[in-house]
Scaffold this motif. Structure first.
Motif, PDB file in Angstrom:
ATOM      1  N   SER A 118       0.845  -1.175   0.059  1.00 36.80           N
ATOM      2  CA  SER A 118      -0.128   0.153   0.038  1.00 36.80           C
ATOM      3  C   SER A 118       0.603   1.135   0.087  1.00 36.80           C
ATOM      4  CB  SER A 118      -0.854  -0.189   1.208  1.00 36.80           C
ATOM      5  OG  SER A 118      -1.820  -0.612   0.853  1.00 36.80           O
ATOM      6  N   GLY A 119      -0.011   2.665   0.257  1.00 37.93           N
ATOM      7  CA  GLY A 119       0.633   3.728   0.097  1.00 37.93           C
ATOM      8  C   GLY A 119      -0.236   4.889  -0.407  1.00 37.93           C
ATOM      9  N   LEU A 120      -0.259   5.588  -1.362  1.00 35.49           N
ATOM     10  CA  LEU A 120      -0.978   6.519  -2.027  1.00 35.49           C
ATOM     11  C   LEU A 120      -2.213   6.271  -2.368  1.00 35.49           C
ATOM     12  CD1 LEU A 120       1.999   7.811  -3.931  1.00 35.49           C
ATOM     13  CD2 LEU A 120       1.215   8.768  -1.813  1.00 35.49           C
TER      14      LEU A 120
ATOM     15  N   ASP B 236       4.805   4.031   2.794  1.00 35.63           N
ATOM     16  CA  ASP B 236       3.613   3.193   3.190  1.00 35.63           C
ATOM     17  C   ASP B 236       2.355   3.975   3.047  1.00 35.63           C
ATOM     18  OD1 ASP B 236       2.493   0.859   4.134  1.00 35.63           O
ATOM     19  OD2 ASP B 236       2.629   1.619   6.182  1.00 35.63           O
ATOM     20  N   ARG B 237       2.347   5.187   3.359  1.00 39.65           N
ATOM     21  CA  ARG B 237       0.756   5.744   3.335  1.00 39.65           C
ATOM     22  C   ARG B 237       1.066   7.194   3.159  1.00 39.65           C
ATOM     23  NH1 ARG B 237      -0.269   1.234   3.665  1.00 39.65           N
ATOM     24  NH2 ARG B 237      -2.160   0.196   4.889  1.00 39.65           N
ATOM     25  N   VAL B 238       0.240   7.650   2.128  1.00 33.20           N
ATOM     26  CA  VAL B 238      -0.140   9.249   1.828  1.00 33.20           C
ATOM     27  C   VAL B 238      -1.428   9.354   1.711  1.00 33.20           C
ATOM     28  CG1 VAL B 238       0.480  11.090   0.348  1.00 33.20           C
ATOM     29  CG2 VAL B 238       2.055   9.181   0.503  1.00 33.20           C
ATOM     30  N   SER B 239      -1.907  10.289   2.714  1.00 31.62           N
ATOM     31  CA  SER B 239      -3.439  10.663   2.838  1.00 31.62           C
ATOM     32  C   SER B 239      -3.611  11.814   3.024  1.00 31.62           C
ATOM     33  CB  SER B 239      -3.940   9.797   4.039  1.00 31.62           C
ATOM     34  OG  SER B 239      -5.262  10.006   4.461  1.00 31.62           O
ATOM     35  N   LEU B 240      -4.834  12.255   2.066  1.00 30.40           N
ATOM     36  CA  LEU B 240      -5.199  13.814   2.137  1.00 30.40           C
ATOM     37  C   LEU B 240      -6.522  13.885   2.443  1.00 30.40           C
ATOM     38  CD1 LEU B 240      -3.373  15.605  -0.466  1.00 30.40           C
ATOM     39  CD2 LEU B 240      -3.166  16.153   2.017  1.00 30.40           C
ATOM     40  N   ASP B 241      -7.154  14.907   3.151  1.00 28.66           N
ATOM     41  CA  ASP B 241      -8.536  15.048   3.324  1.00 28.66           C
ATOM     42  C   ASP B 241      -9.232  15.109   2.047  1.00 28.66           C
ATOM     43  OD1 ASP B 241      -8.327  14.906   6.417  1.00 28.66           O
ATOM     44  OD2 ASP B 241      -8.486  17.065   6.493  1.00 28.66           O
ATOM     45  N   LYS B 242     -10.513  14.859   2.035  1.00 28.73           N
ATOM     46  CA  LYS B 242     -11.221  14.883   0.691  1.00 28.73           C
ATOM     47  C   LYS B 242     -11.151  16.051   0.083  1.00 28.73           C
ATOM     48  CE  LYS B 242     -14.698  12.150   0.261  1.00 28.73           C
ATOM     49  NZ  LYS B 242     -15.906  11.466   0.315  1.00 28.73           N
ATOM     50  N   ALA B 243     -11.068  17.148   0.873  1.00 28.41           N
ATOM     51  CA  ALA B 243     -11.165  18.612   0.232  1.00 28.41           C
ATOM     52  C   ALA B 243      -9.860  18.810  -0.268  1.00 28.41           C
ATOM     53  CB  ALA B 243     -11.511  19.529   1.400  1.00 28.41           C
ATOM     54  N   TRP B 244      -8.851  18.203  -0.129  1.00 28.15           N
ATOM     55  CA  TRP B 244      -7.693  18.497  -0.666  1.00 28.15           C
ATOM     56  C   TRP B 244      -7.145  17.588  -1.839  1.00 28.15           C
ATOM     57  CZ3 TRP B 244      -4.951  22.943   0.459  1.00 28.15           C
ATOM     58  CH2 TRP B 244      -5.368  23.477   1.663  1.00 28.15           C
ATOM     59  N   ARG B 245      -8.053  16.710  -2.113  1.00 28.42           N
ATOM     60  CA  ARG B 245      -7.783  15.577  -3.098  1.00 28.42           C
ATOM     61  C   ARG B 245      -8.154  16.063  -4.658  1.00 28.42           C
ATOM     62  NH1 ARG B 245     -11.017  10.771  -0.234  1.00 28.42           N
ATOM     63  NH2 ARG B 245      -9.786  11.019   1.825  1.00 28.42           N
ATOM     64  N   GLY B 246      -7.159  15.737  -5.565  1.00 32.34           N
ATOM     65  CA  GLY B 246      -7.534  16.026  -6.791  1.00 32.34           C
ATOM     66  C   GLY B 246      -6.932  17.252  -7.531  1.00 32.34           C
TER      67      GLY B 246
ATOM     68  N   VAL C 134      14.367   4.090  -2.004  1.00 31.76           N
ATOM     69  CA  VAL C 134      13.182   4.364  -1.637  1.00 31.76           C
ATOM     70  C   VAL C 134      12.209   3.114  -2.387  1.00 31.76           C
ATOM     71  CG1 VAL C 134      11.359   5.932  -0.799  1.00 31.76           C
ATOM     72  CG2 VAL C 134      13.651   6.712  -1.075  1.00 31.76           C
ATOM     73  N   ALA C 135      11.356   2.318  -1.477  1.00 31.09           N
ATOM     74  CA  ALA C 135      10.805   1.514  -2.125  1.00 31.09           C
ATOM     75  C   ALA C 135       9.240   1.784  -1.774  1.00 31.09           C
ATOM     76  CB  ALA C 135      10.820   0.085  -1.623  1.00 31.09           C
ATOM     77  N   VAL C 136       8.118   1.586  -2.726  1.00 33.68           N
ATOM     78  CA  VAL C 136       6.949   1.368  -2.364  1.00 33.68           C
ATOM     79  C   VAL C 136       6.085   0.636  -3.040  1.00 33.68           C
ATOM     80  CG1 VAL C 136       6.532   2.814  -4.420  1.00 33.68           C
ATOM     81  CG2 VAL C 136       4.811   3.076  -2.416  1.00 33.68           C
ATOM     82  N   TYR C 137       4.970   0.147  -2.270  1.00 33.66           N
ATOM     83  CA  TYR C 137       4.189  -1.129  -3.069  1.00 33.66           C
ATOM     84  C   TYR C 137       3.084  -0.602  -3.221  1.00 33.66           C
ATOM     85  CZ  TYR C 137       1.330  -5.267  -3.459  1.00 33.66           C
ATOM     86  OH  TYR C 137       0.248  -6.262  -3.803  1.00 33.66           O
ATOM     87  N   SER C 138       2.965  -0.680  -4.838  1.00 26.46           N
ATOM     88  CA  SER C 138       1.768  -0.135  -5.661  1.00 26.46           C
ATOM     89  C   SER C 138       0.624  -0.986  -5.563  1.00 26.46           C
ATOM     90  CB  SER C 138       2.058   0.528  -7.010  1.00 26.46           C
ATOM     91  OG  SER C 138       1.303   1.035  -7.658  1.00 26.46           O
TER      92      SER C 138
END
Length: 293
Positions: free
Chosen positions: A18-20, A159-169, A191-195
């Motif tokens: 996981s992640g973004l 591992d995680r990138v999260s934004l409140d809905k108003a800031w997405r897009g 740097v590694a990330v699992y997509s």
């Protein structure tokens, strides 16, 4: 805890995972007028805590939490100076609007790195299985050593990138991730990330194979926009020895600068909606997959 602002943009001038789970599109999808506040005021705060005497895998897998706030507490005087969008719903100064989670997988601690990752989550285990040597204690896999310039040292896991809905897009996910990586990857060979898909539609019937393919394509574009390259098994790598990630970070900063300027620019009735479109790549919050930047 330390913090940084997403400057060096002047916040009061009118210049142009996981992640973004929130990173769902690499294209410009929402107008800057829909932003809840000036994105140049977003501030990143870094926190890490550990016991004086490490236990279990504390010394091998090091957690970092990055809180994203809208400005800093005590900056309320700025609220009246804000122009552009927001629709009257500007966040309170210092309020948290998102977060990132990263892990530093340390080498040469004597602990089994694969076991440390596996004990934390399935996503981290997928990364560890793809990049580590067979023993899980020291060294990396032959495939990893072949693609990374200097395959020696620690590994940073996004591992995680999260934004409140108003800031997405608005394309904020990639630049936030790149800023955090820049500050936490010192001494790391990569740097590694699992997509993987971090969020799913409420209607499960929408998750068709075609939906998955489109989502993976969007995620790929987002990772590539900050310097990641596909490795294997859904794992992507960013080689910290290369100049490309720094060049891409400058490009993402320029986009953020332009987004801030578009937000602060007085609305014009003659302006076509397309004139204010900005990058996407920030849907909801979750693992390193589409949905939260």
């Amino acid at each position: 805890m330390s913090g940084i602002a997403l400057g060096p943009f002047p916040c009061r001038t009118s210049v142009p995972a996981s992640g973004l789970s929130a990173m769902t599109s690499a294209r410009f999808t929402r107008p800057a007028t829909e932003l809840p506040g000036d994105p140049a005021r977003l501030h990143l705060h870094y926190a890490h805590g550990h016991p004086a005497v490490p236990y279990d895998y504390e010394d091998t897998l090091e957690p970092w939490h990055v809180a994203v706030t809208y400005g800093l507490a005590g900056e309320e005087e700025w609220e009246e100076e804000e122009g552009g969008g927001g629709g009257g719903h500007t966040p309170a100064a210092g309020s948290e609007v998102g977060h990132l989670t990263l892990w530093r997988l340390r080498d040469h601690t004597g602990g089994n790195r694969w076991q440390a990752a596996d004990a934390e989550s399935g996503d981290l285990e997928v990364i560890a299985s793809a990049v580590l040597g067979r023993t899980g204690h020291h060294g990396y896999s032959a495939a990893f050593e072949k693609v990374v310039t200097h395959p020696v040292g620690d590994l940073l896991l996004l591992d995680r990138v999260s934004l409140d809905k108003a800031w997405r897009g608005f394309g904020l996910g990639p630049v936030l991730a790149a800023e955090a990586i820049r500050r936490l990857s010192a001494g790391c060979c990569a740097v590694a990330v699992y997509s993987a898909m971090g969020e799913y539609p409420e209607d499960g019937e929408q998750v068709t194979e075609a939906y998955r393919r489109r989502a993976k394509k969007k995620i790929a574009a987002l990772w590539e926009s900050i310097g990641f390259q596909p490795f294997r098994g859904g794992v992507w790598l960013l080689d910290t020895a290369l100049r490309r990630p720094e060049e891409l970070l400058r490009a993402r900063r320029a986009e953020l600068h332009a987004l801030s300027a578009a937000f602060r620019r007085p609305a014009s009735p003659e302006s076509a909606p397309a004139d204010h479109l900005v990058a996407a790549g920030d849907s909801a919050g979750a693992p390193t997959s589409p949905g939260s930047s």
